[in-house]
Scaffold this active site. Structure first.
Site, PDB file in Angstrom:
ATOM      1  N   TYR A   1       0.629  -1.277  -0.037  1.00  0.00           N
ATOM      2  CA  TYR A   1      -0.038   0.099   0.164  1.00  0.00           C
ATOM      3  C   TYR A   1       0.835   1.386   0.120  1.00  0.00           C
ATOM      4  O   TYR A   1       1.941   1.230   0.713  1.00  0.00           O
ATOM      5  CB  TYR A   1      -0.894  -0.028   1.350  1.00  0.00           C
ATOM      6  CG  TYR A   1      -2.270  -0.835   1.418  1.00  0.00           C
ATOM      7  CD1 TYR A   1      -2.216  -2.164   1.259  1.00  0.00           C
ATOM      8  CD2 TYR A   1      -3.387  -0.058   1.858  1.00  0.00           C
ATOM      9  CE1 TYR A   1      -3.387  -2.808   1.332  1.00  0.00           C
ATOM     10  CE2 TYR A   1      -4.450  -0.775   1.752  1.00  0.00           C
ATOM     11  CZ  TYR A   1      -4.480  -1.967   1.674  1.00  0.00           C
ATOM     12  OH  TYR A   1      -5.716  -2.774   1.772  1.00  0.00           O
TER      13      TYR A   1
ATOM     14  N   HIS B   1       0.389  -0.477  -4.451  1.00  0.00           N
ATOM     15  CA  HIS B   1      -1.040  -0.775  -4.204  1.00  0.00           C
ATOM     16  C   HIS B   1      -1.720   0.688  -3.992  1.00  0.00           C
ATOM     17  O   HIS B   1      -2.007   1.028  -2.611  1.00  0.00           O
ATOM     18  CB  HIS B   1      -1.066  -1.590  -2.902  1.00  0.00           C
ATOM     19  CG  HIS B   1      -2.590  -2.102  -2.645  1.00  0.00           C
ATOM     20  ND1 HIS B   1      -2.772  -3.482  -3.216  1.00  0.00           N
ATOM     21  CD2 HIS B   1      -3.596  -1.898  -2.272  1.00  0.00           C
ATOM     22  CE1 HIS B   1      -4.277  -3.827  -2.973  1.00  0.00           C
ATOM     23  NE2 HIS B   1      -4.549  -2.643  -2.081  1.00  0.00           N
TER      24      HIS B   1
ATOM     25  N   GLU C   1      -5.289  -0.189  -8.086  1.00  0.00           N
ATOM     26  CA  GLU C   1      -6.622   0.330  -8.210  1.00  0.00           C
ATOM     27  C   GLU C   1      -6.708   1.639  -8.354  1.00  0.00           C
ATOM     28  O   GLU C   1      -7.087   2.414  -7.118  1.00  0.00           O
ATOM     29  CB  GLU C   1      -7.657  -0.419  -6.953  1.00  0.00           C
ATOM     30  CG  GLU C   1      -7.748  -1.873  -7.333  1.00  0.00           C
ATOM     31  CD  GLU C   1      -8.606  -2.389  -6.422  1.00  0.00           C
ATOM     32  OE1 GLU C   1      -9.476  -1.640  -5.426  1.00  0.00           O
ATOM     33  OE2 GLU C   1      -9.151  -3.554  -6.407  1.00  0.00           O
TER      34      GLU C   1
ATOM     35  N   GLU D   1      -6.098  -9.144  -8.638  1.00  0.00           N
ATOM     36  CA  GLU D   1      -6.773  -9.512  -7.418  1.00  0.00           C
ATOM     37  C   GLU D   1      -8.189  -9.568  -7.381  1.00  0.00           C
ATOM     38  O   GLU D   1      -9.005  -9.029  -8.222  1.00  0.00           O
ATOM     39  CB  GLU D   1      -6.785  -8.054  -6.645  1.00  0.00           C
ATOM     40  CG  GLU D   1      -7.597  -8.058  -5.424  1.00  0.00           C
ATOM     41  CD  GLU D   1      -7.253  -6.525  -4.599  1.00  0.00           C
ATOM     42  OE1 GLU D   1      -6.247  -5.775  -4.369  1.00  0.00           O
ATOM     43  OE2 GLU D   1      -8.114  -5.920  -4.058  1.00  0.00           O
TER      44      GLU D   1
ATOM     45  N   TRP E   1      -7.345 -12.220  -3.076  1.00  0.00           N
ATOM     46  CA  TRP E   1      -7.323 -11.608  -1.942  1.00  0.00           C
ATOM     47  C   TRP E   1      -8.088 -12.121  -0.663  1.00  0.00           C
ATOM     48  O   TRP E   1      -9.412 -12.544  -1.034  1.00  0.00           O
ATOM     49  CB  TRP E   1      -8.101 -10.130  -2.211  1.00  0.00           C
ATOM     50  CG  TRP E   1      -8.060  -9.122  -1.107  1.00  0.00           C
ATOM     51  CD1 TRP E   1      -8.954  -8.997  -0.223  1.00  0.00           C
ATOM     52  CD2 TRP E   1      -6.834  -8.432  -0.885  1.00  0.00           C
ATOM     53  NE1 TRP E   1      -8.547  -8.000   0.361  1.00  0.00           N
ATOM     54  CE2 TRP E   1      -7.291  -7.239  -0.071  1.00  0.00           C
ATOM     55  CE3 TRP E   1      -5.806  -8.190  -1.642  1.00  0.00           C
ATOM     56  CZ2 TRP E   1      -6.292  -6.607   0.562  1.00  0.00           C
ATOM     57  CZ3 TRP E   1      -4.803  -7.165  -1.319  1.00  0.00           C
ATOM     58  CH2 TRP E   1      -4.927  -6.391  -0.153  1.00  0.00           C
TER      59      TRP E   1
ATOM     60  N   GLU F   1     -12.170 -10.961   8.503  1.00  0.00           N
ATOM     61  CA  GLU F   1     -13.056 -10.560   7.441  1.00  0.00           C
ATOM     62  C   GLU F   1     -13.265 -11.777   6.366  1.00  0.00           C
ATOM     63  O   GLU F   1     -12.591 -12.657   6.406  1.00  0.00           O
ATOM     64  CB  GLU F   1     -12.758  -9.299   6.714  1.00  0.00           C
ATOM     65  CG  GLU F   1     -11.514  -9.457   5.952  1.00  0.00           C
ATOM     66  CD  GLU F   1     -11.106  -8.151   5.145  1.00  0.00           C
ATOM     67  OE1 GLU F   1     -11.997  -7.154   5.303  1.00  0.00           O
ATOM     68  OE2 GLU F   1     -10.040  -8.130   4.545  1.00  0.00           O
TER      69      GLU F   1
HETATM   70  C1  DCB Z   1      -9.757  -3.344  -3.198  1.00  0.00           C
HETATM   71  C2  DCB Z   1      -8.246  -3.027  -2.507  1.00  0.00           C
HETATM   72  C3  DCB Z   1      -7.964  -3.609  -1.411  1.00  0.00           C
HETATM   73  C4  DCB Z   1      -9.219  -3.959  -0.608  1.00  0.00           C
HETATM   74  C5  DCB Z   1     -10.248  -5.137  -1.380  1.00  0.00           C
HETATM   75  C6  DCB Z   1     -11.416  -5.141  -0.643  1.00  0.00           C
HETATM   76  O1  DCB Z   1     -10.474  -2.268  -3.030  1.00  0.00           O
HETATM   77  F1  DCB Z   1      -7.593  -3.387  -3.708  1.00  0.00           F
HETATM   78  O2  DCB Z   1      -6.878  -3.125  -0.718  1.00  0.00           O
HETATM   79  O3  DCB Z   1      -8.794  -4.674   0.573  1.00  0.00           O
HETATM   80  O4  DCB Z   1     -10.570  -4.590  -2.799  1.00  0.00           O
HETATM   81  O5  DCB Z   1     -12.187  -3.883  -0.495  1.00  0.00           O
HETATM   82  C7  DCB Z   1      -9.505  -4.141   1.856  1.00  0.00           C
HETATM   83  C8  DCB Z   1      -9.203  -5.141   2.921  1.00  0.00           C
HETATM   84  C9  DCB Z   1      -9.733  -4.476   4.338  1.00  0.00           C
HETATM   85  C10 DCB Z   1      -8.946  -3.256   4.309  1.00  0.00           C
HETATM   86  C11 DCB Z   1      -9.265  -2.091   3.290  1.00  0.00           C
HETATM   87  C12 DCB Z   1      -8.611  -0.646   3.192  1.00  0.00           C
HETATM   88  O6  DCB Z   1     -10.086  -6.237   2.473  1.00  0.00           O
HETATM   89  O7  DCB Z   1      -9.410  -5.376   5.280  1.00  0.00           O
HETATM   90  O8  DCB Z   1      -9.632  -2.528   5.550  1.00  0.00           O
HETATM   91  O9  DCB Z   1      -8.961  -2.830   2.095  1.00  0.00           O
HETATM   92  O10 DCB Z   1      -7.550  -1.150   3.562  1.00  0.00           O
HETATM   93  C13 DCB Z   1     -11.898  -2.069  -3.371  1.00  0.00           C
HETATM   94  C14 DCB Z   1     -12.119  -2.874  -4.586  1.00  0.00           C
HETATM   95  C15 DCB Z   1     -13.357  -2.549  -5.236  1.00  0.00           C
HETATM   96  C16 DCB Z   1     -14.331  -1.355  -4.627  1.00  0.00           C
HETATM   97  C17 DCB Z   1     -13.640  -0.799  -3.515  1.00  0.00           C
HETATM   98  C18 DCB Z   1     -12.499  -0.936  -2.980  1.00  0.00           C
HETATM   99  N1  DCB Z   1     -15.491  -1.221  -5.422  1.00  0.00           N
HETATM  100  N2  DCB Z   1     -12.159  -0.289  -1.897  1.00  0.00           N
HETATM  101  O11 DCB Z   1     -15.667  -1.701  -6.351  1.00  0.00           O
HETATM  102  O12 DCB Z   1     -15.985  -0.130  -5.051  1.00  0.00           O
HETATM  103  O13 DCB Z   1     -12.939   0.768  -1.651  1.00  0.00           O
HETATM  104  O14 DCB Z   1     -11.320  -0.460  -1.320  1.00  0.00           O
END
Ligand code: DCB
Length: 343
Positions: free
Chosen positions: A101, A136, A174, A264, A298, A305
């Protein structure tokens, strides 16, 4: 639903996916280590992109499948040789992704995080696995805000590892936010960072993120990079949040000739939480196999979670060698999918 029942359900769904994932490629090509003891890197060598296919050095299309770390600033302890070896030998993973990150206490504010990337690469080189070095981008939205840092980081990475077949550069996880566009932000960033890598490393695979959390591959397909060979584009999905419509976008991009890599994906909602969606995950897995698209799931952590591959608080010492009772429903599902090749 009772826990035991849910676990059983996840297991059966995993098996159902496997059985129906049969076609496509000769099975033993996807073993992390084959019967003669040759690792996947021994067999595939330097990866190359032909058309939309990822291929081994001899030109045979290959599909890499493996596991992503969670944020290295949070769960970097799992980026060690024992854990990665367990993923290779017990899970049949061919690939490890080191998710570094920038925000949330990541690289921008804490440069030592890159040591977890170094550990990951060293382990994968020793173990004969491919490794994705993931810049990241997430809460920082726009990769072009940190082009300079990325050039410095990837220049160093290319100097260290450009001569190894193992390393794959993922230059922006992303990009997100309506103001962060392909042509205005991501493409110019990618051109600069790719030029810096290619000045040192002429051929290792480079993966480029796409707008809207790496979902708008159709937009990248309308205006692809003109930066030479061995570049692919990231497609990300979460099976509980994305289905047919996202696959239609991906089909459109592939049909336009854009090579995709799912760096991912999750069995869960796009929050990483909720629940697991075995049926929808199966649909995506079958599609990726049919389209020969490589992937990393992932993610490896014990946060608790739904997308955590370990159960809450399991393996706190990060030693690997997990009994099945340490795995979450998502962990059991993904392990089954990967291990099907070993039968
Ligand atoms: C992506 C990120 C990844 C994130 C996962 C799940 O974010 F690349 O870093 O991981 O998908 O959301 C999450 C962890 C959590 C942590 C959080 C912040 O699983 O434990 O708290 O990151 O570090 C996405 C993917 C898709 C979308 C939004 C996100 N979407 N996002 O489609 O809206 O906002 O993180």
């Amino acid at each position: 639903m009772g826990k035991a029942f849910f676990l059983f359900g996840a297991l059966c769904a995993g098996i159902a996916v496997l059985v129906s994932c049969g076609g496509g490629h000769a099975r033993d090509t996807r073993l992390s280590v084959d019967k003669e003891g040759r690792t996947v890197v021994d067999r595939y060598g330097n990866l190359q992109v032909r058309g939309t296919d990822l291929c081994a050095s001899d030109g045979t299309p290959v599909q890499l499948r493996g596991i992503s770390s969670h944020g290295l600033q949070y769960y970097g302890k799992y980026a060690n040789r024992d854990v990665i070896q367990w993923l290779r030998d017990d899970w049949n993973a061919q690939l490890w992704r080191a998710a570094m990150y920038l925000g949330e206490g990541g690289y921008l504010s804490n440069r030592v995080i890159r040591n977890r990337v170094n550990d990951s690469v060293a382990a994968c080189i020793e173990l004969g696995m491919y490794v994705i070095v993931d810049w990241h981008v997430l809460s920082d939205h726009d990769p072009s805000l940190h082009t300079e840092e990325a050039v410095e980081f990837f220049t160093d990475a290319a100097r260290r590892w450009g001569d190894t077949p193992n390393v794959i550069y993922e230059i922006c996880n992303e990009p997100n936010g309506s103001e962060v566009t392909w042509s205005g932000n991501i493409k110019p960033y990618a051109e600069t960072v790719i030029a810096a890598i290619r000045a040192i490393d002429p051929d290792n695979l480079i993966l480029v993120g796409t707008p809207t959390w790496s979902q708008d591959v159709d937009i990248a397909a309308e205006d692809p990079l003109d930066m030479g060979p061995n570049i692919m584009y990231s497609l990300h999905f979460y099976a509980g949040s994305h289905g047919k419509e996202l696959r239609a976008k991906a089909e459109k991009a592939l049909n336009a000739g854009l090579p995709l890599f799912v760096t991912e994906w999750g069995t869960t909602l796009n929050t990483g939480g909720g629940d697991i969606f075995p049926k929808e995950s199966g649909e995506w897995l079958r599609w990726m196999q049919k389209r020969n698209i490589s992937w990393a799931n992932w993610s490896l952590n014990n946060k608790g979670e739904a997308s955590s591959l370990l159960k809450y608080n399991a393996d706190r010492d990060a030693k690997g060698r997990w009994p099945l009772s340490d795995l979450s429903p998502s962990g059991i599902f993904i392990r089954n999918v990967l291990r099907n090749e070993m039968k």
